[in-house]
Design an enzyme around this catalytic site. Sequence first.
Site, PDB file in Angstrom:
ATOM      1  N   HIS A   1       2.514  -0.580   3.727  1.00  0.00           N
ATOM      2  CA  HIS A   1       2.621   0.399   4.803  1.00  0.00           C
ATOM      3  C   HIS A   1       2.171   1.794   4.355  1.00  0.00           C
ATOM      4  CE1 HIS A   1       6.141   2.514   3.145  1.00  0.00           C
ATOM      5  NE2 HIS A   1       6.454   1.341   2.650  1.00  0.00           N
ATOM      6  N   ASP A   2       1.470   2.471   5.229  1.00  0.00           N
ATOM      7  CA  ASP A   2       1.093   3.884   5.055  1.00  0.00           C
ATOM      8  C   ASP A   2       0.118   4.113   3.904  1.00  0.00           C
ATOM      9  OD1 ASP A   2       2.924   5.312   7.083  1.00  0.00           O
ATOM     10  OD2 ASP A   2       4.334   4.085   5.977  1.00  0.00           O
TER      11      ASP A   2
END
Lengths: 314, 314, 314
Positions: free
Chosen positions: C221-222
């Site tokens: 994620h991210d």
Amino acid sequence: MQLPAPISVEWIAKYLHGEIIGNAHQQANGINEIHQVRHGDITFVDHEKYYKTALQSAATVVLINQRLSAPAGKTLILVDDPFRAYNQLVRHFHPFSFPETSLAQSIQVGEGTRIAPEVVIGEHVQIGKDCLIYPHVTIYDHCIIGDRVIIHSGTVIGADAFYYKKRTGEVWQYEKMISCGRVVIENDVEVGANCTIDKGVSGDTLIGAGTKIDNLVHVGHDTRIGKGCLIAAQVGIAGTVIIEDHVTLWGQVGVSKDLTIGREAVVLAQSGVPSSLKGGQIYFGYPAEEARYKRREIAWIKRIPEIWEKVKHL
Amino acid sequence: MQLPAPISVEWIAKYLHGEIIGNAHQQANGINEIHQVRHGDITFVDHEKYYKTALQSAATVVLINQRLSAPAGKTLILVDDPFRAYNQLVRHFHPFSFPETSLAQSIQVGEGTRIAPEVVIGEHVQIGKDCLIYPHVTIYDHCIIGDRVIIHSGTVIGADAFYYKKRTGEVWQYEKMISCGRVVIENDVEVGANCTIDKGVSGDTLIGAGTKIDNLVHVGHDTRIGKGCLIAAQVGIAGTVIIEDHVTLWGQVGVSKDLTIGREAVVLAQSGVPSSLKGGQIYFGYPAEEARYKRREIAWIKRIPEIWEKVKHL
Amino acid sequence: MQLPAPISVEWIAKYLHGEIIGNAHQQANGINEIHQVRHGDITFVDHEKYYKTALQSAATVVLINQRLSAPAGKTLILVDDPFRAYNQLVRHFHPFSFPETSLAQSIQVGEGTRIAPEVVIGEHVQIGKDCLIYPHVTIYDHCIIGDRVIIHSGTVIGADAFYYKKRTGEVWQYEKMISCGRVVIENDVEVGANCTIDKGVSGDTLIGAGTKIDNLVHVGHDTRIGKGCLIAAQVGIAGTVIIEDHVTLWGQVGVSKDLTIGREAVVLAQSGVPSSLKGGQIYFGYPAEEARYKRREIAWIKRIPEIWEKVKHL
């Protein structure tokens, strides 16, 4: 695997064309390979090296290929090929199931559970309440999923164990052990995308309540993961492993078969675990050791040139 | 890739707007990149460093971007961009195929084979007898599957090779080599869940008879795995590798490209194989060495502090 | 995540049953966790250890569980459980979306894009022109795919972040952080088979233009991957990593969270990256170091027995 009812050794011996040694009036309640075997079970042994283990195991009935005397309370059934006889028995009581439709008629799904399009669920699967089963998940037959379980896309629950018997004749052949176990996933588990959790060979592969699993993780057959564990992406756990409660395995860790990782152990990323680890410690490297020792070891390695400078003229 | 019929170099040169150097009456029977090239084939070369290799290869026709003299028996075709010309030729004879339906009309499936729901099979795929193709398997076009093959859920057979030409202009660009090869899986192979076996760039990726592959395994383009091998979970094998018969690779092993692992070699879990290994031995670590040496090395590392104690006052 | 319009802290405090400390007339434009937070955003902090970080961050509104004085320009909202309050706010503005059909009605698909059978695409997904989306791909809601992107079979784009808050009460519990971010894939990216690219917790997971990703790769994620990168098979990249342009990661490399790999760095196969790496170098091993030093280290290790011979009689 539990048998549907107690089965007499006479029936079993007849079905397998085998010869009873010892108590001919025994009954069996289950079928299990040697790692999972309990009192009342049928198991098999086909190699001299393991005769003693099998005869001293909890098994009540042992399929065997040598005429040995039956220990007290056990019945031996003498057959030519115990592996094949065992498989034959498993298949008789656990008929082969192959998905014919996306969602088998016999599945049970709890209230509030949402199943996305393009999910395939095999026969006799049970899914609890308020679960989310994302697209392209496959759940093989007989698996059990608890309440509030989330399974992300592409994950495969309950594929066959990677378990073969090598036969070294003219050509090597790997003969498949038939998996009759299940995957049991307890409440509040989340499983990431494209994971694979194999069914047990004869028992259950278990994911304990509240455990969270990231993407692309492999869990082998008959492995039992405790409650509240964190398993990061691309971890691979072999078969018949016990991971106790609250264990954390960081990314790409590999865990060998037949071992235990103790409660609250943490294994840092990319480590390899070839043997059991006590709980409550942080481990690192291959073979995984306490991280503080391993870090010192890395520091020592960097000092070899310095040592060399001291000794090169000796 | 074989051509559908012998093609004249005149046609090829005209199609590619290239210039013939050498024998203008030659004919080509196949298209193959340099690792797979055989007599009768067209190949390409676009970097000075590899001119000699290409000109001395088995190729009959070489697409090239420099005016060199053609060796005896070979025809050169001078083009501005041999990589692009090669791709253009591949695409002409191997039209792009994208799945429009779950099961393409042109697939051939043998008796007794069961294909689960939600399987996608591309054009011109052949599947033998008594196979089990589990849900969510994808088989790209032109792949060949033998008899009694089992493929578990989510496995992808025949995706494109990871093979790009880097063009370093104002911005770097990776231009894709078009894969026109296939995956060929022989009889009695079992492939676990969520594996990826890429098609050959121009030849075949091969899985030999009786080989068993666990979950989440990657096999790169043009790699040839022998008969009766065991490949455990999360193993990654790069492109153009040769794995001979009866090799065992344990979990998370990584194998680099362009090398050979000899017959009956065993590579222990998490090892990395950067160069060829002889058969019949047990290997371990990175770079993978005979396990007994590697184990001694691990023991030696633990003795550095002891050595330091001896020399620190020197 | 951007809010649909500026929201007053009064509304927020009321919605969360919280108490405003500081400027009560502030407005918020977005919601972001601490790693992604920008001016105008709401964020949260619930542990003393991070109070300072949160109060000194770019955030305009901080959900907090202790009565501290608000720094100039910031508003604190005092709540019992900032993590839960944050999640509640995220869910309010980003309603939960679960796929009900294979292709959601709200998806936008550009001209020339081909979507294979058995693909599932969630709500509000945008796909550009001339893409190829192969069978069994899943794209979760809100993801953005550019032009000429190829995604191979079984890949999962936009599954939830592996991000939990540990609550150690009577039993440990992992409470899930709700992911409201997206995956953004720029033009000319190719993603192999059975990859997983997770959505951002509150921002975007980004794959830069022209980057090529092999099979079975995990991107957390991210994480933001630059332009023109090559990511080989089975690489795992944790969350909130920055990979700059033209980086190459070879097979099975693991990258820890919260770090940066600089432009044009090359990380050799199976290496582990626990901390940031400067660009322009070739790295190897665990912890990844410049390959030339690591190779020397491997050579030094092999000389320990020789050193021992020199010192054993001391």
